[in-house]
Design an enzyme around this catalytic site. Sequence first.
Site, PDB file in Angstrom:
ATOM      1  N   THR A  46       0.849  -1.186   0.000  1.00  0.00           N
ATOM      2  CA  THR A  46       0.000   0.000   0.000  1.00  0.00           C
ATOM      3  C   THR A  46       0.886   1.237   0.000  1.00  0.00           C
ATOM      4  O   THR A  46       1.913   1.280   0.681  1.00  0.00           O
ATOM      5  CB  THR A  46      -0.978   0.024   1.195  1.00  0.00           C
ATOM      6  OG1 THR A  46      -1.736   1.241   1.173  1.00  0.00           O
ATOM      7  CG2 THR A  46      -0.261  -0.095   2.530  1.00  0.00           C
ATOM      8  N   GLU A  47       0.510   2.225  -0.819  1.00  0.00           N
ATOM      9  CA  GLU A  47       1.417   3.337  -1.078  1.00  0.00           C
ATOM     10  C   GLU A  47       1.658   4.229   0.126  1.00  0.00           C
ATOM     11  O   GLU A  47       2.589   5.040   0.118  1.00  0.00           O
ATOM     12  CB  GLU A  47       0.910   4.172  -2.246  1.00  0.00           C
ATOM     13  CG  GLU A  47      -0.409   4.858  -2.011  1.00  0.00           C
ATOM     14  CD  GLU A  47      -1.036   5.331  -3.322  1.00  0.00           C
ATOM     15  OE1 GLU A  47      -1.247   6.547  -3.458  1.00  0.00           O
ATOM     16  OE2 GLU A  47      -1.320   4.494  -4.198  1.00  0.00           O
ATOM     17  N   ASN A  48       0.839   4.091   1.179  1.00  0.00           N
ATOM     18  CA  ASN A  48       1.125   4.872   2.376  1.00  0.00           C
ATOM     19  C   ASN A  48       2.163   4.205   3.278  1.00  0.00           C
ATOM     20  O   ASN A  48       2.455   4.698   4.357  1.00  0.00           O
ATOM     21  CB  ASN A  48      -0.159   5.179   3.169  1.00  0.00           C
ATOM     22  CG  ASN A  48      -0.938   3.945   3.537  1.00  0.00           C
ATOM     23  OD1 ASN A  48      -1.033   2.996   2.759  1.00  0.00           O
ATOM     24  ND2 ASN A  48      -1.502   3.933   4.731  1.00  0.00           N
ATOM     25  N   GLY A  49       2.759   3.085   2.808  1.00  0.00           N
ATOM     26  CA  GLY A  49       3.948   2.566   3.480  1.00  0.00           C
ATOM     27  C   GLY A  49       3.810   1.269   4.225  1.00  0.00           C
ATOM     28  O   GLY A  49       4.191   1.179   5.395  1.00  0.00           O
ATOM     29  N   SER A  88       8.007   3.851  -0.299  1.00  0.00           N
ATOM     30  CA  SER A  88       6.886   3.166  -0.924  1.00  0.00           C
ATOM     31  C   SER A  88       6.786   3.536  -2.400  1.00  0.00           C
ATOM     32  O   SER A  88       6.588   2.676  -3.265  1.00  0.00           O
ATOM     33  CB  SER A  88       5.586   3.518  -0.197  1.00  0.00           C
ATOM     34  OG  SER A  88       4.490   2.844  -0.773  1.00  0.00           O
TER      35      SER A  88
END
Length: 210
Positions: A46-49, A88
């Site tokens: 997930t791109e928020n890490g 990320s």
Amino acid sequence: MSLDKHAMAAIVARDIAPGSYVNLGIGQPTLVADHLPADAGIVLHTENGMLNMGPAATGDAVDPDLTNAGKIPVTELPGSSYFHHADSFAMMRGGHLDVCVMGAFQVSAAGDLANWHTGAPDAIPAVGGAMDLAVGAKSVYVMMTLFAKDGSPKLVPECSYPLTGLGCVDRIYTDSATFIITSDGVVVRDTFGITFEELRERLDVPLVRG
């Protein structure tokens, strides 16, 4: 009958190869996490890490500090890891993801993707990491309804909305059919509640029976 969003998510999940690293976009694509086999070794990014994200959290499992990019509470699987937002995006841009699943406003017959802005004066642009995923993931899957609320098709000869990426989409999963984008045209793999002939009548794109 056409498929609901959960049935669509289940079909997408079945098409993801075991051991893949996968990013699920905001909205309907997040439902794919709930249909992945536990023993498939698929790692969700997930791109928020976060890596190795689990299905959506419910009840006592909800942790307000543990969410996906769409701010939906999620679970963590053994071996989960957390990292800076910039790291990320480096994973996304560096070709480290096997598959990303995103929503779309339009997809062209050539695989062009438009999913961040309709161009309407009152619309709120929401590009997020879509452009990075469109060019960084090895395969791009789109999950969307085939027709908009006004009945207009979202699979089109050319996108009229601002583009996210050119020629990046490999597969399109909709409530009415599943499409594969190839150099020979748009292949109709499966249909749901609609015939191939009806699709050809309603879509202004060349279709190949799969």
